[in-house]
Design a protein around this motif. Structure first.
Motif, mmCIF file in Angstrom:
data_model
loop_
_atom_site.group_PDB
_atom_site.id
_atom_site.type_symbol
_atom_site.label_atom_id
_atom_site.label_comp_id
_atom_site.label_asym_id
_atom_site.label_seq_id
_atom_site.Cartn_x
_atom_site.Cartn_y
_atom_site.Cartn_z
ATOM 1 N N GLN A 1 0.838 -1.201 0.000
ATOM 2 C CA GLN A 1 0.000 0.000 0.000
ATOM 3 C C GLN A 1 0.876 1.256 0.000
ATOM 4 O OE1 GLN A 1 -2.442 0.826 3.526
ATOM 5 N NE2 GLN A 1 -4.200 1.109 2.171
ATOM 6 N N ASN A 2 1.907 1.258 0.826
ATOM 7 C CA ASN A 2 2.844 2.390 0.862
ATOM 8 C C ASN A 2 3.588 2.534 -0.464
ATOM 9 O OD1 ASN A 2 2.172 2.981 3.535
ATOM 10 N ND2 ASN A 2 3.764 1.636 4.358
ATOM 11 N N LYS A 3 3.932 1.398 -1.052
ATOM 12 C CA LYS A 3 4.635 1.420 -2.333
ATOM 13 C C LYS A 3 3.745 2.003 -3.430
ATOM 14 C CE LYS A 3 8.136 0.081 -3.400
ATOM 15 N NZ LYS A 3 9.418 0.806 -3.663
ATOM 16 N N VAL A 4 2.463 1.648 -3.409
ATOM 17 C CA VAL A 4 1.515 2.174 -4.402
ATOM 18 C C VAL A 4 1.375 3.691 -4.260
ATOM 19 C CG1 VAL A 4 -0.938 2.235 -5.034
ATOM 20 C CG2 VAL A 4 0.219 0.042 -4.743
ATOM 21 N N VAL A 5 1.306 4.166 -3.020
ATOM 22 C CA VAL A 5 1.226 5.618 -2.777
ATOM 23 C C VAL A 5 2.479 6.304 -3.313
ATOM 24 C CG1 VAL A 5 1.196 7.403 -0.993
ATOM 25 C CG2 VAL A 5 -0.292 5.400 -0.775
ATOM 26 N N GLU A 6 3.625 5.685 -3.055
ATOM 27 C CA GLU A 6 4.899 6.238 -3.528
ATOM 28 C C GLU A 6 4.939 6.310 -5.054
ATOM 29 O OE1 GLU A 6 9.520 4.734 -3.766
ATOM 30 O OE2 GLU A 6 8.320 4.105 -2.028
ATOM 31 N N LEU A 7 4.492 5.249 -5.707
ATOM 32 C CA LEU A 7 4.483 5.222 -7.172
ATOM 33 C C LEU A 7 3.469 6.217 -7.735
ATOM 34 C CD1 LEU A 7 4.734 1.363 -7.806
ATOM 35 C CD2 LEU A 7 6.545 3.059 -8.057
ATOM 36 N N GLY A 8 2.348 6.381 -7.020
ATOM 37 C CA GLY A 8 1.349 7.371 -7.436
ATOM 38 C C GLY A 8 1.923 8.779 -7.393
ATOM 39 N N ASN A 9 2.704 9.059 -6.358
ATOM 40 C CA ASN A 9 3.356 10.373 -6.248
ATOM 41 C C ASN A 9 4.358 10.594 -7.381
ATOM 42 O OD1 ASN A 9 1.929 10.969 -3.925
ATOM 43 N ND2 ASN A 9 3.522 10.179 -2.550
ATOM 44 N N ILE A 10 5.040 9.515 -7.756
ATOM 45 C CA ILE A 10 5.990 9.608 -8.875
ATOM 46 C C ILE A 10 5.251 9.955 -10.161
ATOM 47 C CG2 ILE A 10 7.554 8.269 -10.342
ATOM 48 C CD1 ILE A 10 8.419 6.740 -7.829
ATOM 49 N N GLN B 1 -1.245 5.198 -13.712
ATOM 50 C CA GLN B 1 -1.969 5.788 -12.588
ATOM 51 C C GLN B 1 -3.325 5.104 -12.396
ATOM 52 O OE1 GLN B 1 -3.130 10.023 -12.744
ATOM 53 N NE2 GLN B 1 -2.076 10.232 -10.769
ATOM 54 N N TYR B 2 -3.958 4.763 -13.497
ATOM 55 C CA TYR B 2 -5.244 4.049 -13.430
ATOM 56 C C TYR B 2 -5.064 2.679 -12.766
ATOM 57 C CZ TYR B 2 -9.347 1.456 -15.027
ATOM 58 O OH TYR B 2 -10.472 0.677 -15.072
ATOM 59 N N LYS B 3 -4.016 1.977 -13.172
ATOM 60 C CA LYS B 3 -3.738 0.663 -12.583
ATOM 61 C C LYS B 3 -3.408 0.778 -11.101
ATOM 62 C CE LYS B 3 -2.088 -1.632 -16.799
ATOM 63 N NZ LYS B 3 -0.922 -2.266 -17.468
ATOM 64 N N LEU B 4 -2.640 1.807 -10.757
ATOM 65 C CA LEU B 4 -2.274 2.005 -9.348
ATOM 66 C C LEU B 4 -3.500 2.305 -8.492
ATOM 67 C CD1 LEU B 4 1.013 4.096 -9.751
ATOM 68 C CD2 LEU B 4 0.826 1.823 -8.714
ATOM 69 N N ASN B 5 -4.420 3.074 -9.033
ATOM 70 C CA ASN B 5 -5.651 3.378 -8.291
ATOM 71 C C ASN B 5 -6.469 2.112 -8.046
ATOM 72 O OD1 ASN B 5 -5.176 6.116 -8.024
ATOM 73 N ND2 ASN B 5 -6.172 6.636 -9.966
ATOM 74 N N ASN B 6 -6.505 1.238 -9.053
ATOM 75 C CA ASN B 6 -7.220 -0.032 -8.888
ATOM 76 C C ASN B 6 -6.565 -0.905 -7.814
ATOM 77 O OD1 ASN B 6 -9.188 0.484 -10.780
ATOM 78 N ND2 ASN B 6 -8.098 -0.510 -12.464
ATOM 79 N N ILE B 7 -5.234 -0.967 -7.859
ATOM 80 C CA ILE B 7 -4.506 -1.762 -6.866
ATOM 81 C C ILE B 7 -4.677 -1.150 -5.474
ATOM 82 C CG2 ILE B 7 -2.210 -2.519 -6.120
ATOM 83 C CD1 ILE B 7 -1.418 -2.605 -9.091
ATOM 84 N N LYS B 8 -4.644 0.179 -5.426
ATOM 85 C CA LYS B 8 -4.815 0.879 -4.149
ATOM 86 C C LYS B 8 -6.169 0.548 -3.532
ATOM 87 C CE LYS B 8 -4.493 5.538 -2.173
ATOM 88 N NZ LYS B 8 -4.290 6.973 -2.495
ATOM 89 N N TYR B 9 -7.194 0.525 -4.369
ATOM 90 C CA TYR B 9 -8.540 0.189 -3.892
ATOM 91 C C TYR B 9 -8.588 -1.261 -3.405
ATOM 92 C CZ TYR B 9 -13.480 -1.064 -4.016
ATOM 93 O OH TYR B 9 -14.728 -1.538 -3.689
ATOM 94 N N GLN B 10 -7.954 -2.149 -4.171
ATOM 95 C CA GLN B 10 -7.930 -3.571 -3.806
ATOM 96 C C GLN B 10 -7.201 -3.785 -2.474
ATOM 97 O OE1 GLN B 10 -6.117 -6.041 -6.803
ATOM 98 N NE2 GLN B 10 -6.859 -7.950 -5.914
ATOM 99 N N ASN C 1 3.256 -8.697 -7.774
ATOM 100 C CA ASN C 1 3.797 -8.740 -9.140
ATOM 101 C C ASN C 1 3.310 -7.553 -9.967
ATOM 102 O OD1 ASN C 1 5.215 -11.100 -8.686
ATOM 103 N ND2 ASN C 1 3.565 -12.434 -9.391
ATOM 104 N N LYS C 2 2.039 -7.196 -9.784
ATOM 105 C CA LYS C 2 1.490 -6.041 -10.510
ATOM 106 C C LYS C 2 2.217 -4.756 -10.120
ATOM 107 C CE LYS C 2 -3.234 -7.868 -10.992
ATOM 108 N NZ LYS C 2 -4.647 -7.678 -10.564
ATOM 109 N N VAL C 3 2.421 -4.593 -8.815
ATOM 110 C CA VAL C 3 3.108 -3.391 -8.321
ATOM 111 C C VAL C 3 4.540 -3.347 -8.845
ATOM 112 C CG1 VAL C 3 3.939 -2.193 -6.256
ATOM 113 C CG2 VAL C 3 1.667 -3.241 -6.255
ATOM 114 N N SER C 4 5.213 -4.494 -8.820
ATOM 115 C CA SER C 4 6.607 -4.560 -9.288
ATOM 116 C C SER C 4 6.710 -4.213 -10.769
ATOM 117 C CB SER C 4 7.180 -5.963 -9.041
ATOM 118 O OG SER C 4 7.225 -6.250 -7.670
ATOM 119 N N LYS C 5 5.760 -4.703 -11.559
ATOM 120 C CA LYS C 5 5.776 -4.416 -13.001
ATOM 121 C C LYS C 5 5.579 -2.923 -13.270
ATOM 122 C CE LYS C 5 4.244 -8.957 -14.657
ATOM 123 N NZ LYS C 5 3.139 -9.721 -15.290
#
Length: 406
Positions: A315-324, A351-360, A381-385
């Motif tokens: 979750q923290n990683k997704v937020v970080e990637l969203g900020n990027i 960003q769309y994919k990250l929002n979906n993962i963030k929600y999940q 794996n999704k986050v890493s990709k």
């Protein structure tokens, strides 16, 4: 834990190499010659299965549950039979086998574990090492007997006798005895040769099956009782007759059962149980149901805690990637780089994919029900990709900016 593979190759144990590699190849060569000359019938099948399962029982009842873990007691006559037949498996003297097994349980998944699958970072190398590679380097399984083993088992006269005469016993049980069995069943020189060949092949196949406990049962399967690399692998039952319930065994090594549940088939357990009813075995160690349930609950809690930590990390990683992504959007607005539209589209997609993962992830953490490893690994794996794609996009952006500036 990533020791030099070449160093291990140079330190090869020739005795183990012959027993584990060369001798089985000789048997396979003789098998090809045999089936091209004679037919493979009921006698050959019987000898093959007899060789396999007698070796299996000797390992399970003798080397493992009797001497390594002292899960039951038996008389000297039964122990003598197990001593002789365990030597026939060519897995080393019982004292050495038990010594390595003590180390395996004491130092599981550490550098001191003789056949840890974690020795190499490469999983294939780790698998090969844990399967039989460890036996073919240095002292392997033929000479390494620790002091603590001698304290525990050194007074056993039968084990000391086997250690002293190990190779005469092992060679006799792999040559003379099988040939005699074949001759007794068929009454001909050919049947004697068949006895030597097919009992030997059965023993060689069982040898590999035993090694699956160290390799496959530390890579695949379920973990209900304890964390680590040990696993229960139900589909190995027909090969291992109960030694496949390896996760339970690591949780409760002193229990004479490996399969504690009624549906967990464990032939070795039933043999020991029947022996006890006939007065041939006693002092059977049994772990209480309460303790088993408590251990399972503890493991579930540990797994749940680990899963929650992984979800929160992602979750923290997704937020970080969203900020990027947001930062790159701002850079694009003030940039004159080529293909801005293409990069903008890629960023929007990420960003769309990250929002979906963030929600999940938010949903999983809020309604936490201990998700499966498969689900967590899938999200990871999704986050890493996406992270890798953003790094590539970042490098591409910098390169194009450099071209424009030039």
């Amino acid at each position: 834990m990533n020791n030099s593979f070449l160093k291990n190759i140079k330190n090869i144990n020739l005795t183990a190499f012959f027993s584990l590699i060369v001798y089985p190849i000789i048997l396979i060569t003789l098998l090809i010659k045999y089936v091209s000359t004679y037919q493979f019938g009921f006698l050959e099948l019987f000898l093959l299965l007899a060789g396999y399962y007698m070796a299996n029982i000797a390992v399970g009842l003798g080397l493992h549950r009797l001497w390594s873990h002292d899960t039951y007691k038996t008389n000297k006559y039964i122990e003598f039979i197990l001593v002789v037949f365990s030597a026939a498996t060519l897995q080393g003297p019982a004292l050495s086998w038990a010594s390595n097994h003590f180390k395996h349980h004491t130092y599981t998944d550490t550098e001191k574990d003789p056949h840890t699958p974690l020795k190499y970072k490469n999983k294939i190398m780790g698998f090969l090492w844990s399967h039989m590679g460890w036996m073919m380097t240095g002292e392997g399984s033929y000479k390494s007997i620790s002091k603590i083993t001698m304290v525990k088992l050194g007074r056993n006269k039968l084990l000391r006798w086997q250690l002293k005469y190990y190779w005469p016993i092992a060679i006799s049980m792999n040559t003379i005895v099988p040939a005699l069995v074949g001759y007794m069943l068929g009454g001909t020189a050919i049947s004697a040769f068949a006895g030597f060949l097919f009992i030997g092949l059965g023993r060689a196949l069982q040898q590999q099956a035993t090694f699956f406990v160290n390799s496959l049962c530390h890579f695949f399967g379920t973990q209900k009782y304890i964390k680590g690399t040990s696993r229960d692998v139900w589909w190995l039952f027909f090969l291992l007759l109960g030694e496949n319930w390896h996760n339970f065994h690591h949780a409760f090594p002193s229990d004479y059962r490996n399969g504690a549940r009624w549906y967990q088939l464990d032939i070795h357990k039933w043999i020991i149980y029947l022996m006890s009813k006939c007065g041939l075995a006693w002092d059977l160690n049994i772990t209480s149901g309460v303790r088993i349930e408590a251990k399972m609950m503890q493991t579930i809690e540990q797994v749940s805690s680990l899963h929650k930590e992984r979800l929160e990390y992602m979750q923290n990683k997704v937020v970080e990637l969203g900020n990027i992504c947001q930062q790159k959007f701002l850079e694009l607005e003030n940039s004159s780089i080529i293909c801005r539209k293409k990069i903008w589209k890629a960023l929007s997609n990420y960003q769309y994919k990250l929002n979906n993962i963030k929600y999940q992830l938010h949903k999983q953490i809020k309604n936490f029900e201990n998700p499966s490893d498969k689900l967590i690994n899938g999200i990871n794996n999704k986050v890493s990709k996406i992270e890798q794609a953003l790094h590539s996009l970042y490098n591409e952006t910098n390169n194009k900016n450099s071209l424009v500036q030039q």
